[in-house]
Design a protein around this motif. Sequence first.
Motif, short mmCIF file in Angstrom:
data_model
loop_
_atom_site.label_atom_id
_atom_site.label_comp_id
_atom_site.label_asym_id
_atom_site.label_seq_id
_atom_site.Cartn_x
_atom_site.Cartn_y
_atom_site.Cartn_z
N LYS A 197 0.84 -1.21 0.00
CA LYS A 197 0.00 0.00 0.00
C LYS A 197 0.87 1.25 0.00
O LYS A 197 1.89 1.31 0.69
CB LYS A 197 -0.90 -0.01 1.23
N ARG A 198 0.44 2.25 -0.79
CA ARG A 198 1.22 3.49 -0.91
C ARG A 198 0.39 4.67 -0.41
O ARG A 198 -0.82 4.73 -0.63
CB ARG A 198 1.64 3.73 -2.36
N ILE A 199 1.07 5.60 0.24
CA ILE A 199 0.48 6.88 0.64
C ILE A 199 1.12 7.95 -0.23
O ILE A 199 2.34 8.16 -0.16
CB ILE A 199 0.71 7.19 2.12
N THR A 200 0.35 8.60 -1.06
CA THR A 200 0.90 9.55 -2.01
C THR A 200 1.24 10.88 -1.34
O THR A 200 0.73 11.20 -0.25
CB THR A 200 -0.10 9.82 -3.15
N ASP A 201 2.09 11.66 -2.02
CA ASP A 201 2.42 13.00 -1.53
C ASP A 201 1.18 13.86 -1.46
O ASP A 201 1.04 14.72 -0.58
CB ASP A 201 3.47 13.65 -2.45
N SER A 202 0.26 13.66 -2.40
CA SER A 202 -0.98 14.43 -2.42
C SER A 202 -1.82 14.15 -1.18
O SER A 202 -2.42 15.07 -0.61
CB SER A 202 -1.77 14.11 -3.69
N GLN A 203 -1.87 12.89 -0.75
CA GLN A 203 -2.61 12.55 0.46
C GLN A 203 -1.98 13.18 1.69
O GLN A 203 -2.68 13.68 2.58
CB GLN A 203 -2.67 11.02 0.62
N VAL A 204 -0.67 13.13 1.76
CA VAL A 204 0.04 13.74 2.89
C VAL A 204 -0.22 15.25 2.92
O VAL A 204 -0.47 15.84 3.99
CB VAL A 204 1.55 13.46 2.81
N LEU A 205 -0.17 15.88 1.74
CA LEU A 205 -0.41 17.32 1.66
C LEU A 205 -1.83 17.66 2.13
O LEU A 205 -2.04 18.62 2.87
CB LEU A 205 -0.20 17.80 0.22
N GLY A 206 -2.79 16.84 1.72
CA GLY A 206 -4.17 17.06 2.14
C GLY A 206 -4.33 16.96 3.64
O GLY A 206 -5.04 17.75 4.27
N GLU A 207 -3.64 15.98 4.23
CA GLU A 207 -3.71 15.80 5.67
C GLU A 207 -3.06 16.98 6.40
O GLU A 207 -3.56 17.45 7.44
CB GLU A 207 -3.02 14.50 6.07
N LEU A 208 -1.96 17.48 5.86
CA LEU A 208 -1.30 18.66 6.45
C LEU A 208 -2.23 19.86 6.42
O LEU A 208 -2.32 20.62 7.39
CB LEU A 208 -0.01 18.98 5.68
N GLY A 209 -2.92 20.05 5.29
CA GLY A 209 -3.84 21.17 5.17
C GLY A 209 -4.98 21.09 6.17
O GLY A 209 -5.31 22.08 6.83
N GLU A 210 -5.59 19.91 6.30
CA GLU A 210 -6.68 19.74 7.25
C GLU A 210 -6.21 19.98 8.68
O GLU A 210 -6.91 20.59 9.49
CB GLU A 210 -7.27 18.34 7.13
#
Length: 444
Positions: free
Chosen positions: A3-16
């Motif tokens: 399973k991979r966690i994308t940079d986009s997902q990490v960025l979204g979590e940082l924003g939230e």
Amino acid sequence: MSKRITDSQVLGELGETAIKKIVLETGFLYEQRGRLEAGTDGIIELRDPKNGTPLGKLLGVQVKSTDSGQYVRENDNSFEYLLKPDDLKYWRTSNIPVIIVLWRKSDETAYWKDVSDCVTGEERRLKFDKGADLFDPRCADRIGALTIDRRTPGVFLPPLNQGEDAIINLLRVKLPNEIFISTSPFGSGRDAVPELVKLGNIRFDWVIRKRRFVSFFDPREYGTRAIVDLDQVEAVDTKLIAFNDERDDINDMMDLLRRTVERQTMAQLSFLRKDRLFHFKAVGIGKSRSYRYMSNVNETSAKVVSAYASKKKEGRGYVRHHAARLRFERLADEWFVVIDPDFYFTTDGFQPHRYPEALLAGKKRLERNAAVRGQMMMWQHLLVESGKHEVGLFDADKPAPLLQFERLPVIQLSQAVPESSWNRTDPRAKEMEAQDLFEEGGIG
């Protein structure tokens, strides 16, 4: 496959996470929706900041995070954002208001907008004002206003924003220990001036009323010796005049303080007797100038003389000068100066403008709390500095200033002024901003 966690997902979590932190710092509650969300990342519930009671007022939040780069049509003041059709369709079915918050990692900025606050005629396009739409605790009342059902009479929502520091527009005046009084052969200052201007080494920070001369300096040491009875000059305790309840003494003190400030600030300011207005001097025809001052703990600067060229007629521009009215008041056993910031307009920096009222109305219309606060701090700094006597290599003979000024403590208000709230709920706000006549050079 792992399973991979994308940079986009990490960025979204940082924003939230960043937005949730701001919401909690504002004093509201934030509930994250989780993986099953279809168009809102979280729910904000309003909370009374005084007693902590949840108010049952809800609104949805959609966070859009970006790493860096500019938004559409971004400049120093604004930018645009285009909503996705599917998101907009979903939000229209919501029974609570929805806001979108744009978070940018590179500069950690966050801006917000009601998703229904679109550009006229373009339901998907939002235009963000970087000053008014900043997402921070100061937007609490604007956000709260979205949750009110305006169709229901009598609905009340308590002020939701937190307190702020209030700068008092007073400075304490520290008077000299001595004041000079004398009889005069002239009944008034107007009568005395023609005789005075015949001489050299003259000054005008004195008062003559009913043949009595009053000043903070010894009149025998200047050209003013010609307008007093020399054998009657005496130095007395300033308190005898400054804190006397006689109306003549009070009037003399108010005039003397104003004229002393006029002399003490003459390097920076000019005084218009007709308008009772101090304004910053121009340094040249049609030239702007700035003034450096201390804002809280940081040094900053303000453009105190601003030259504007006309976009319609060559040679028909104007110059705006920062100005203020200074009023002197006695409270109990102390004197204070009351500062009322204003503006003065000329055609070239020196000649009065023919239509100052229209230009002033345009400037006042667009002023915000931060601008007025900055002006107040600038004027306080100027007066305080005018009372300091710093002797350098080239001013060893420079006389010490006669008046000193002292700032009063900052007051902590329980609630901040919800400036952005009244600005945006005024139905004429956008129209007035669009009709900024003075910035366009369309007057005169």
